[in-house]
Design a protein around this motif. Structure first.
Motif, mmCIF file in Angstrom:
data_model
loop_
_atom_site.group_PDB
_atom_site.id
_atom_site.type_symbol
_atom_site.label_atom_id
_atom_site.label_comp_id
_atom_site.label_asym_id
_atom_site.label_seq_id
_atom_site.Cartn_x
_atom_site.Cartn_y
_atom_site.Cartn_z
ATOM 1 N N ILE A 177 23.819 -36.222 2.979
ATOM 2 C CA ILE A 177 23.300 -37.092 4.041
ATOM 3 C C ILE A 177 23.639 -36.507 5.407
ATOM 4 O O ILE A 177 22.798 -36.484 6.304
ATOM 5 N N ASP A 178 24.855 -36.007 5.555
ATOM 6 C CA ASP A 178 25.257 -35.408 6.829
ATOM 7 C C ASP A 178 24.376 -34.213 7.183
ATOM 8 O O ASP A 178 23.991 -34.040 8.336
ATOM 9 N N ILE B 279 19.716 -31.563 10.024
ATOM 10 C CA ILE B 279 18.380 -30.956 10.005
ATOM 11 C C ILE B 279 17.447 -31.746 10.918
ATOM 12 O O ILE B 279 16.715 -31.173 11.736
ATOM 13 N N CYS B 280 17.483 -33.066 10.780
ATOM 14 C CA CYS B 280 16.600 -33.927 11.575
ATOM 15 C C CYS B 280 16.868 -33.797 13.072
ATOM 16 O O CYS B 280 15.931 -33.699 13.867
ATOM 17 N N VAL C 226 12.858 -33.911 13.798
ATOM 18 C CA VAL C 226 11.989 -34.566 12.818
ATOM 19 C C VAL C 226 12.717 -35.800 12.306
ATOM 20 O O VAL C 226 13.932 -35.909 12.437
ATOM 21 N N ASN C 227 11.972 -36.721 11.728
ATOM 22 C CA ASN C 227 12.659 -37.890 11.185
ATOM 23 C C ASN C 227 12.865 -37.730 9.680
ATOM 24 O O ASN C 227 12.141 -36.991 9.008
ATOM 25 N N ALA C 228 13.865 -38.413 9.188
ATOM 26 C CA ALA C 228 14.221 -38.297 7.774
ATOM 27 C C ALA C 228 13.106 -38.811 6.872
ATOM 28 O O ALA C 228 12.883 -38.273 5.790
#
Length: 67
Positions: free
Chosen positions: A43-44, A49-50, A55-57
């Motif tokens: 998750i981290d 990355i986002c 970008v959104n998850a």
């Protein structure tokens, strides 16, 4: 789903796996494993990355298409 979208993101930025990995401080092998569906990021790392690539998850996880 994620493995396809992470590769699409990387190629849309005209980056190879090494460049993409350096940007988020992971190895080329790690990026390759994501793209081949061998492993998924934590998750981290997904958050990193986002935020790094703006970008959104939901889009990376394929949730936008389901709405």
């Amino acid at each position: 789903m994620f493995f396809e979208r992470i590769k699409e993101l990387r190629t849309s930025l005209s980056m190879n796996q090494v460049e993409f990995g350096r940007k988020i401080h992971v190895t080329k092998q790690c990026v390759s494993n994501w793209e081949n569906g061998n492993i998924q990021p934590s998750i981290d790392m997904l958050i990193k990355i986002c935020t790094t690539f703006h970008v959104n998850a939901d889009s990376l996880l394929g949730l936008e298409d389901k709405r």
